[in-house]
Design an enzyme around this catalytic site. Structure first.
Site, PDB file in Angstrom:
ATOM      1  N   SER A 216       1.115  -1.486   0.027  1.00  0.00           N
ATOM      2  CA  SER A 216       0.404   0.100   0.460  1.00  0.00           C
ATOM      3  C   SER A 216       0.555   1.138   0.119  1.00  0.00           C
ATOM      4  CB  SER A 216      -0.859   0.328   1.258  1.00  0.00           C
ATOM      5  OG  SER A 216      -2.020   0.556   1.089  1.00  0.00           O
TER       6      SER A 216
ATOM      7  N   ASP B  46      -0.637  -4.489  -3.403  1.00  0.00           N
ATOM      8  CA  ASP B  46      -2.056  -4.489  -3.509  1.00  0.00           C
ATOM      9  C   ASP B  46      -1.946  -2.636  -3.795  1.00  0.00           C
ATOM     10  OD1 ASP B  46      -4.826  -5.950  -4.326  1.00  0.00           O
ATOM     11  OD2 ASP B  46      -4.677  -4.605  -2.017  1.00  0.00           O
TER      12      ASP B  46
ATOM     13  N   HIS C  81      -7.096  -6.734   1.394  1.00  0.00           N
ATOM     14  CA  HIS C  81      -6.530  -6.087   0.693  1.00  0.00           C
ATOM     15  C   HIS C  81      -4.152  -5.935   1.699  1.00  0.00           C
ATOM     16  CE1 HIS C  81      -4.911  -2.223   0.357  1.00  0.00           C
ATOM     17  NE2 HIS C  81      -3.932  -1.398   1.152  1.00  0.00           N
TER      18      HIS C  81
END
Lengths: 460, 380
Positions: free
Chosen positions: B186, B212, B338
């Site tokens: 992220s 992700d 996620h």
């Protein structure tokens, strides 16, 4: 009307056929495909297509632009499924056409024709959604295992027969050679109008490269000095466009051979004397130096993670010397020296492949020893690219073209000659006559598209 | 377990006497720089609660199960700010073995890579792993007046990461940097890409792995982020209820990972509750800058590229084109949320190790070039 014809009709309307029928279709297809070698022999004329990726409506547009089956012979270089919303209908339609007209359509395997890839990139989910079970996906995967790994197109004409297709832009026409006897490349838009035309180059050291078609020749890029604004906007083009039958007609030759890509004649020669074209989804493999080595592979399996079969479906050409590691995580990168050597050794004039998105629809590299053909316009409904198909004509009147074959010109120069100007001489003949038809995405019918996924919950 | 049972359990937990589990690696002040050797692991081995037992508050999971040592690295920044970086480290076997440098996402911590680190070392025992903690996420940056510096721009986060790598090298007396694979989740992915693109690590950088995060979908998701943040509980009565909340809300999907990482996200407050250690709201002005231009940087930076996503539909236009042109490797882990490396640590580690092996320059042998064959007088 036979069951098969009914199925074709139903699939053309983008409606899936019932599961038992899919099962039977896949069974028949396997029986047919098992008879094909790893490298299928295909006679010109033929129209070569790249990735489709379940973009059914664009496949219909492709048939409109290129002519319908069985009037046009087609060779699809794999990646029929995944990403688009209609992988099922697209693949089953192509498979039905294959079973119905086995000599008119050739399907070879792409890296997406695999169990592992389809479970991740959409085809598996689509089958599950449309049938409620994975059976149809399983039947299709069994067919994937039987698809050929490549095709060898022989008997292609060295020059394009003169066509009477109109020019998209009269100003361009004026700039182009009026002598149409020696056309190597012609580019047409989806309305069947010529946007560009290149005579066969007699390359000399004094003639700069820019005279030749740019490797990634965008349909309009080479005619930038002409007033591009004159080209009608896509909408009005659509209204101007002739019906499919008309556009076929405009390409009709005075002779009986039929327009390239059509099947007006089937008396093609099968020997390699004009330099055959190898069609494969990805590219070359360091483990493959002759076509016979492809022929010896055991292809009836899931695409392996490495090895020759994997490379053929995964590799990409690149501006490097020799071999390189592919950033994709499978296959290799191969440079111009590799292709030239391979083509020379195997009596090929060119390798046609798909696998890589090209914004302009097609891209020639390494003095046209490799071409990438991409046939999924606006890929994945967001990339904004155009698509292309490549028509190869039948060699009936290819006068003046010295066939390139083993022992021919350039052999005696020795192998040191891959670099430097001397080699330009050796390679002056180039590939077969090539007609690219470039087309845009079909107007999107949003029915059947899954609703936009909600955005991720947390994204920091 | 059903949602109902979970919430019931959560309630039950809340009612339990608040026997506080010892604070985990709590505040930096509590901890001295220490080097735990591998051998000390046995004494701190912890038992994870099995799902059926999880009503009993879990003994806190120690970082020592996952990393060989933690380091606090003091550094004076050019801005005169004083940095105290906190990292977890397991050294590579030697300087030829790879070092995987991991950067967590916003609001997460270095423990986000803990189970991943175990799996990675199991698959590649010679590998080192450095899991850093960003400022206000375990590392602290104070200005000369002793106040916390709240600059979270991508450039300072990148420099923090670069500093930590350099400081680790100095602390351990490495003569050179080992081959490095950056792994960022992220926000961490954005920082890794930024560092790769700047070329600060030079030829030591073998490649980078982004987990992700994709510019297009991240920026699109930003407008919902305030709402998501404000709907989180501001504190938890127990660590166990915090873990449970993360699992129930599907933010995390792997109980073992959650048990490790969630406690590290929380700090004990004066009233005995557990509150978020990082105030994400103050990072909000920087969010867009984290992700803007990331796709182009990802594609253009030097080094091997691996993108691991939880879903294929997260690719934006640039990366969709890049993928279809074969510019990078894409792996999808559909079963994960996620936090891919937490939800599927083994699978993620397997992908990363395979990626390293493929791109390991020391092992790479490509077939010969045509010109070389000719030079050797071979027939081609």
């Amino acid at each position: 009307m036979s069951e098969l014809d009914k199925a074709i009709e139903q699939l053309r309307a983008c409606r899936p056929i019932p599961e038992p029928q899919v099962r039977e279709l896949c069974h028949k297809a396997r029986e047919l495909l098992i008879e094909e070698g790893n490298v299928v022999g295909v006679d010109a004329p033929v129209t070569i297509c790249g990735d489709i990726h379940g973009q059914f409506h664009d496949l219909m547009e492709l048939f409109r632009v290129g002519g319908d089956v069985p009037d046009t012979n087609y060779l699809f270089m794999g990646d029929f499924v995944d990403r688009g919303f209609y992988s099922l209908e697209s693949f089953l339609l192509l498979l039905c056409l294959k079973v119905r007209y086995p000599d008119r359509i050739t399907l070879i395997r792409g890296n997406h024709e695999s169990r592992q890839i389809t479970t991740v990139y959409g085809f598996y989910d689509e089958c599950l959604r449309k049938y409620g079970s994975a059976n149809v996906w399983r039947y299709c995967c069994e067919v994937f295992d039987y698809l050929a790994l490549g095709a060898l197109v022989t008997g292609a004409a060295s020059n394009l027969p003169p066509s009477s297709a109109p020019f998209a832009d009269p100003a361009t026409a004026a700039n182009m050679a009026s002598d149409t006897s020696d056309v190597e490349i012609e580019i047409l838009n989806s309305a069947g109008q010529i946007t560009n035309r290149f005579p066969r180059q007699r390359r000399s050291p004094h003639q700069p490269q820019q005279q030749a078609p740019q490797p990634n020749s965008q349909p309009s890029s080479s005619s930038q000095d002409a007033d591009v604004d004159d080209a009608p906007p896509p909408d009005s083009q659509a209204t101007l466009s002739p019906s499919p039958s008309q556009s076929q007609g405009t390409n009709q030759l005075p002779s009986q051979t039929g327009a390239p890509g059509t099947s007006a004649s089937s008396g093609a020669r099968s020997q390699n004397d004009g330099g055959a074209i190898l069609c494969v989804h990805g590219g070359l493999s360091p483990l493959i130096d002759t076509l016979d080595k492809i022929r010896l592979l055991d292809r009836k399996q899931e695409v392996p993670h490495e090895g020759a079969m994997c490379d053929l479906l995964w590799s990409d050409p690149d501006e490097i010397d020799g071999w390189g590691l592919s950033p994709r995580g499978a296959g290799f990168l191969f440079g111009s020296d590799i292709v030239k050597c391979f083509n020379h050794k195997n009596g090929l004039s060119m390798v046609a492949r798909a696998h890589q998105l090209v914004m302009e629809g097609f891209k020639e590299m390494f003095e046209a020893e490799v071409v990438t053909v991409w046939s999924a316009p606006n890929y994945c409904y967001r990339c904004g690219n155009v698509a292309a198909i490549l028509e190869l004509g039948e060699d009936g009147s290819g006068g003046g073209y010295v066939p390139k074959s083993n022992g021919d010109v350039g052999r005696s120069l020795g192998l040191g000659g891959w670099e430097g100007p001397v080699n330009g001489e050796m390679r002056r003949m180039g590939g077969p006559g090539r007609r690219y038809r470039v087309f845009e995405a079909a107007p999107q019918d949003s029915r059947g598209m899954p609703a936009k996924k909600p955005v991720a919950d947390y994204f920091l | 377990m059903s949602e109902l049972a979970r919430s019931f359990a959560a309630q039950k937990l809340a009612d339990l006497p608040k026997e506080p589990p010892q604070p985990l690696p709590a505040t930096p002040e509590d901890r001295e720089d220490e080097y735990s050797s591998e051998s000390s692991l046995s004494s701190t081995g912890t038992v994870l609660p099995s799902p059926s037992q999880h009503l009993v508050p879990a003994p806190p999971v120690q970082w020592t199960k996952y990393f060989a040592q933690e380091l606090f690295l003091q550094h004076k920044l050019p801005s005169a700010d004083e940095a105290k970086y906190h990292v977890y480290l397991t050294q590579p076997a030697n300087l030829k073995s790879p070092l995987f440098v991991c950067h967590h996402g916003a609001g997460a911590s270095g423990m986000s890579f803990a189970p991943f680190a175990l799996s990675l070392r199991a698959a590649l025992p010679s590998a080192g792993i450095l899991s850093i903690e960003a400022r206000q996420h375990g590392s602290s940056i104070l200005n000369p007046d002793g106040d916390t510096v709240n600059d979270f721009s991508i450039a300072v986060l990148r420099d923090d990461l670069a500093n930590m790598i350099t400081l680790v090298r100095e602390r351990l007396g490495w003569s050179s940097l080992p081959p490095i694979i950056l792994v960022g989740h992220s926000l961490g992915g954005a920082v890794a890409v930024e560092l790769a693109q700047k070329g600060i690590l030079g030829t030591s950088l073998l490649g980078y792995v982004v987990i992700d995060v994709v510019e297009g979908s991240a920026i699109e998701a930003l407008k919902y982020m305030q709402g998501i943040l404000s709907s989180r509980p501001s504190s938890f009565l127990t660590l166990e209820s915090a873990i449970d909340w993360h699992l129930r809300s599907r933010n995390l999907r792997n109980r073992e990972s959650a048990a490790v990482s969630v406690p590290s996200l929380l700090r004990r407050t004066a009233d005995g509750k557990w509150a978020w250690a990082t105030d994400l709201a103050i990072t909000q002005p920087f969010w867009e800058g984290w992700f803007q231009g990331m796709s182009q940087k990802f594609l253009s930076a030097k080094g091997a590229k691996l993108l691991i996503l939880a879903g294929t539909d997260r690719l934006d236009k640039d990366l969709m084109i890049g993928q279809m042109q074969g510019k990078f490797q894409l792996q999808v882990v559909p079963e994960a949320g996620h936090f891919v490396q937490e939800d599927a640590p083994e699978k993620t580690a397997e992908m990363v190790v395979e990626f390293f092996k493929r791109n390991d320059r020391s092992a790479l042998v490509l077939p010969p070039k045509v010109s070389d064959l000719i030079a050797q007088g071979k027939k081609v």
